[in-house]
Design a protein around this motif. Structure first.
Motif, PDB file in Angstrom:
ATOM      1  N   ALA A   1      56.045  54.018 -19.223  1.00 55.23           N
ATOM      2  CA  ALA A   1      55.544  52.641 -19.284  1.00 55.23           C
ATOM      3  C   ALA A   1      54.944  52.235 -17.943  1.00 55.23           C
ATOM      4  N   SER A   2      55.560  52.698 -16.862  1.00 57.61           N
ATOM      5  CA  SER A   2      55.044  52.398 -15.523  1.00 57.61           C
ATOM      6  C   SER A   2      53.645  52.991 -15.329  1.00 57.61           C
ATOM      7  N   ARG A   3      53.463  54.216 -15.803  1.00 51.75           N
ATOM      8  CA  ARG A   3      52.125  54.832 -15.709  1.00 51.75           C
ATOM      9  C   ARG A   3      51.111  54.039 -16.528  1.00 51.75           C
ATOM     10  N   GLY A   4      51.548  53.524 -17.670  1.00 53.45           N
ATOM     11  CA  GLY A   4      50.661  52.706 -18.492  1.00 53.45           C
ATOM     12  C   GLY A   4      50.241  51.435 -17.777  1.00 53.45           C
ATOM     13  N   VAL A   5      51.193  50.808 -17.060  1.00 53.95           N
ATOM     14  CA  VAL A   5      50.876  49.598 -16.291  1.00 53.95           C
ATOM     15  C   VAL A   5      49.896  49.924 -15.165  1.00 53.95           C
ATOM     16  N   ASN A   6      50.128  51.030 -14.486  1.00 55.17           N
ATOM     17  CA  ASN A   6      49.230  51.424 -13.388  1.00 55.17           C
ATOM     18  C   ASN A   6      47.808  51.660 -13.883  1.00 55.17           C
ATOM     19  N   GLN A   7      47.674  52.318 -15.011  1.00 54.67           N
ATOM     20  CA  GLN A   7      46.347  52.550 -15.588  1.00 54.67           C
ATOM     21  C   GLN A   7      45.685  51.235 -15.976  1.00 54.67           C
ATOM     22  N   ALA A   8      46.489  50.317 -16.517  1.00 59.55           N
ATOM     23  CA  ALA A   8      45.946  49.027 -16.948  1.00 59.55           C
ATOM     24  C   ALA A   8      45.538  48.165 -15.755  1.00 59.55           C
ATOM     25  N   THR A   9      46.333  48.184 -14.686  1.00 60.28           N
ATOM     26  CA  THR A   9      45.954  47.415 -13.496  1.00 60.28           C
ATOM     27  C   THR A   9      44.677  47.964 -12.874  1.00 60.28           C
ATOM     28  N   ALA A  10      44.535  49.281 -12.882  1.00 60.85           N
ATOM     29  CA  ALA A  10      43.311  49.894 -12.362  1.00 60.85           C
ATOM     30  C   ALA A  10      42.104  49.454 -13.183  1.00 60.85           C
ATOM     31  N   ALA A  11      42.294  49.336 -14.502  1.00 60.40           N
ATOM     32  CA  ALA A  11      41.199  48.901 -15.379  1.00 60.40           C
ATOM     33  C   ALA A  11      40.815  47.447 -15.103  1.00 60.40           C
ATOM     34  N   VAL A  12      41.814  46.602 -14.824  1.00 64.13           N
ATOM     35  CA  VAL A  12      41.529  45.199 -14.492  1.00 64.13           C
ATOM     36  C   VAL A  12      40.713  45.119 -13.203  1.00 64.13           C
ATOM     37  N   VAL A  13      41.141  45.858 -12.194  1.00 66.70           N
ATOM     38  CA  VAL A  13      40.420  45.847 -10.912  1.00 66.70           C
ATOM     39  C   VAL A  13      38.992  46.344 -11.091  1.00 66.70           C
ATOM     40  N   ALA A  14      38.833  47.429 -11.846  1.00 66.12           N
ATOM     41  CA  ALA A  14      37.494  47.994 -12.058  1.00 66.12           C
ATOM     42  C   ALA A  14      36.592  47.014 -12.803  1.00 66.12           C
ATOM     43  N   SER A  15      37.109  46.397 -13.865  1.00 63.55           N
ATOM     44  CA  SER A  15      36.294  45.454 -14.640  1.00 63.55           C
ATOM     45  C   SER A  15      35.967  44.207 -13.827  1.00 63.55           C
ATOM     46  N   THR A  16      36.894  43.800 -12.964  1.00 61.67           N
ATOM     47  CA  THR A  16      36.667  42.620 -12.132  1.00 61.67           C
ATOM     48  C   THR A  16      35.604  42.880 -11.071  1.00 61.67           C
ATOM     49  N   ILE A  17      35.704  44.036 -10.422  1.00 59.05           N
ATOM     50  CA  ILE A  17      34.703  44.396  -9.404  1.00 59.05           C
ATOM     51  C   ILE A  17      33.321  44.515 -10.040  1.00 59.05           C
ATOM     52  N   SER A  18      33.266  45.184 -11.184  1.00 58.61           N
ATOM     53  CA  SER A  18      31.995  45.343 -11.884  1.00 58.61           C
ATOM     54  C   SER A  18      31.431  43.994 -12.312  1.00 58.61           C
ATOM     55  N   GLY A  19      32.301  43.138 -12.851  1.00 53.66           N
ATOM     56  CA  GLY A  19      31.854  41.815 -13.301  1.00 53.66           C
ATOM     57  C   GLY A  19      31.366  40.961 -12.154  1.00 53.66           C
ATOM     58  N   LYS A  20      32.093  40.996 -11.045  1.00 61.06           N
ATOM     59  CA  LYS A  20      31.684  40.216  -9.871  1.00 61.06           C
ATOM     60  C   LYS A  20      30.301  40.652  -9.398  1.00 61.06           C
ATOM     61  N   SER A  21      30.076  41.967  -9.392  1.00 58.90           N
ATOM     62  CA  SER A  21      28.781  42.492  -8.968  1.00 58.90           C
ATOM     63  C   SER A  21      27.670  42.026  -9.904  1.00 58.90           C
ATOM     64  N   GLN A  22      27.938  42.047 -11.212  1.00 56.98           N
ATOM     65  CA  GLN A  22      26.934  41.612 -12.178  1.00 56.98           C
ATOM     66  C   GLN A  22      26.578  40.146 -12.019  1.00 56.98           C
ATOM     67  N   ILE A  23      27.611  39.316 -11.838  1.00 54.92           N
ATOM     68  CA  ILE A  23      27.377  37.881 -11.689  1.00 54.92           C
ATOM     69  C   ILE A  23      26.581  37.590 -10.426  1.00 54.92           C
ATOM     70  N   GLU A  24      26.937  38.275  -9.342  1.00 58.31           N
ATOM     71  CA  GLU A  24      26.229  38.050  -8.084  1.00 58.31           C
ATOM     72  C   GLU A  24      24.761  38.468  -8.187  1.00 58.31           C
ATOM     73  N   GLU A  25      24.500  39.544  -8.926  1.00 56.38           N
ATOM     74  CA  GLU A  25      23.117  39.998  -9.100  1.00 56.38           C
ATOM     75  C   GLU A  25      22.290  38.980  -9.874  1.00 56.38           C
ATOM     76  N   THR A  26      22.914  38.371 -10.887  1.00 49.76           N
ATOM     77  CA  THR A  26      22.177  37.382 -11.683  1.00 49.76           C
ATOM     78  C   THR A  26      22.003  36.066 -10.948  1.00 49.76           C
ATOM     79  N   ASP A  27      22.848  35.817  -9.933  1.00 45.75           N
ATOM     80  CA  ASP A  27      22.774  34.556  -9.195  1.00 45.75           C
ATOM     81  C   ASP A  27      21.919  34.642  -7.935  1.00 45.75           C
ATOM     82  N   ASN A  28      21.283  35.791  -7.706  1.00 47.14           N
ATOM     83  CA  ASN A  28      20.432  35.932  -6.515  1.00 47.14           C
ATOM     84  C   ASN A  28      19.312  34.897  -6.525  1.00 47.14           C
ATOM     85  N   MET A  29      19.030  34.332  -5.377  1.00 50.12           N
ATOM     86  CA  MET A  29      17.993  33.301  -5.277  1.00 50.12           C
ATOM     87  C   MET A  29      16.596  33.909  -5.387  1.00 50.12           C
TER      88      MET A  29
END
Length: 232
Positions: free
Chosen positions: A133-161
């Protein structure tokens, strides 16, 4: 989000929400596995004593287990509050909070497993379930971080002046404002890092006193030494 957002913002929101939902499900599995192992430890180790007497006798171990469990719960609670503010996630200010929560949950999960191993039997199937179960949590937290970093990058690209319609004077003014902001942020970052260092130092000092780490490290079995090292 579906009512007010479209395109990239909606896509980012749904991807982050999906990864956070998967993490919550993984935490649920972790909690069930932890409870099963804890019940096994108490039943096998207390003899004729009651569960309350067992916990009192092993108070430092109990405190460590409770501390780790609370930390997992705290991270999950803060993450839920952040995700519930879905519009704020894509409008800025919440990406970093999600990543911090993910890292805290992963660290607390490792602490929970380490504390549980101190009293668990080496070949315990419930311990194996908790580790899985601990390994499952670690994999899931890694997925959250990856999706968040990717999403932040996408939003910033669309908000460029778009600077195509600006005059030389306007661009120069924007450039100066940007330089000032960079200096302000660098100063804020330095101060915040110093504050974080002091907070962590105080946290470890208080946690060590509350859970008796100093006494435990002097006369504790190898397994408990491992937990102390993990916490530090």
């Amino acid at each position: 989000s579906r009512e007010g957002d479209t395109g990239v913002k909606l896509e980012v929101n749904e991807r982050i929400l999906g990864s956070c939902t998967s993490l919550m499900q993984a935490i649920q599995v972790l909690i069930v596995a932890s409870k099963d192992l804890q019940r096994e430890i108490v039943e096998s180790g207390r003899g004729t004593a009651s569960p309350k007497e067992f916990y009192a006798k092993n108070s430092r171990w109990t405190e460590g287990l409770i501390s780790a469990s609370k930390a997992v719960g705290w991270g999950a609670t803060v993450m839920v509050l952040s995700v519930n503010a879905a519009d704020l996630v894509v409008q800025g200010g919440k990406f970093e909070e999600l990543m911090v929560c993910s890292h805290e949950i992963a660290a607390s999960t490792a602490q929970l497993v380490a504390a549980s191993k101190v009293k668990a039997g080496k070949d315990s199937p419930n311990l194996a379930q908790l580790q899985q179960a601990s390994r499952g949590v670690n994999q899931a937290t890694a997925a959250v971080v990856a999706s968040t970093i990717s999403g932040k990058s996408q939003i910033e690209e669309t908000d460029n002046m778009d600077f195509s319609g600006m005059t030389l004077t306007q661009i120069k003014r924007q450039e100066m404002d940007s330089q000032v902001r960079v200096l302000e942020l660098e100063n804020e970052l330095q101060k915040e890092r110093q504050k974080l260092g002091e907070l962590r130092k105080k946290h470890y000092e208080l946690a060590g006193v509350a859970e008796g780490w100093e006494e435990e490290t002097e006369a504790s079995p190898p397994a408990l030494q491992e937990v102390v090292t993990e916490k530090e």
